[in-house]
Design an enzyme around this catalytic site. Structure first.
Site, PDB file in Angstrom:
ATOM      1  CB  SER A   7      -0.927   0.119   1.312  1.00 45.63           C
ATOM      2  OG  SER A   7      -0.052   0.236   2.279  1.00 45.63           O
TER       3      SER A   7
ATOM      4  CE1 TYR B  76      -7.454   0.059   4.577  1.00 44.65           C
ATOM      5  CE2 TYR B  76      -5.579   1.618   4.449  1.00 44.65           C
ATOM      6  CZ  TYR B  76      -6.405   0.680   3.963  1.00 44.65           C
ATOM      7  OH  TYR B  76      -6.457   0.365   2.316  1.00 44.65           O
TER       8      TYR B  76
END
Length: 111
Positions: free
Chosen positions: A35, A48
């Site tokens: 990510s 998250y």
């Protein structure tokens, strides 16, 4: 640093690659995805980022909506868009690409 998430996400990847390298044919590829959290964090995003989508669906949908709003293209990416990049990297056309970060994020990190 240690813990179940670190062990899975860091050690798991490292040791898997380490064991796979001797089995790879000449010209083989290892393509790792990650990510944007490694380059650009977000306020309130630590849970998250740490859990890597291990959150309830409503939280994931909120994060997706926030990312889409922040994106220069004003939309959330499709899995096919990442897959097409990976297919290129695995193809002979990318035989001279090595050790590169290729960001597929609609320009989010650049903004």
């Amino acid at each position: 640093m240690s813990g179940p998430l670190f062990d899975l996400n860091v050690k798991g990847f490292f040791f898997t690659v380490q064991k796979a390298l001797p089995l790879m044919p000449t010209g083989g590829s290892i393509i790792s995805t990650a990510s944007a959290a490694h380059s650009k964090g977000a306020p309130g995003g630590s849970l998250y980022f740490a859990s890597k989508n291990g959150l309830p669906d409503d939280v994931i949908e909120t994060v997706k909506a926030d990312r889409a709003a922040a994106s220069p293209l004003k939309r959330y990416g499709r899995p096919e868009e990442v897959a097409e990049t990976i297919a290129f990297l695995a193809s002979p056309a990318a035989s001279f690409v090595n050790g590169a970060d290729i960001v597929v994020d609609s320009g989010l990190l650049a903004s």
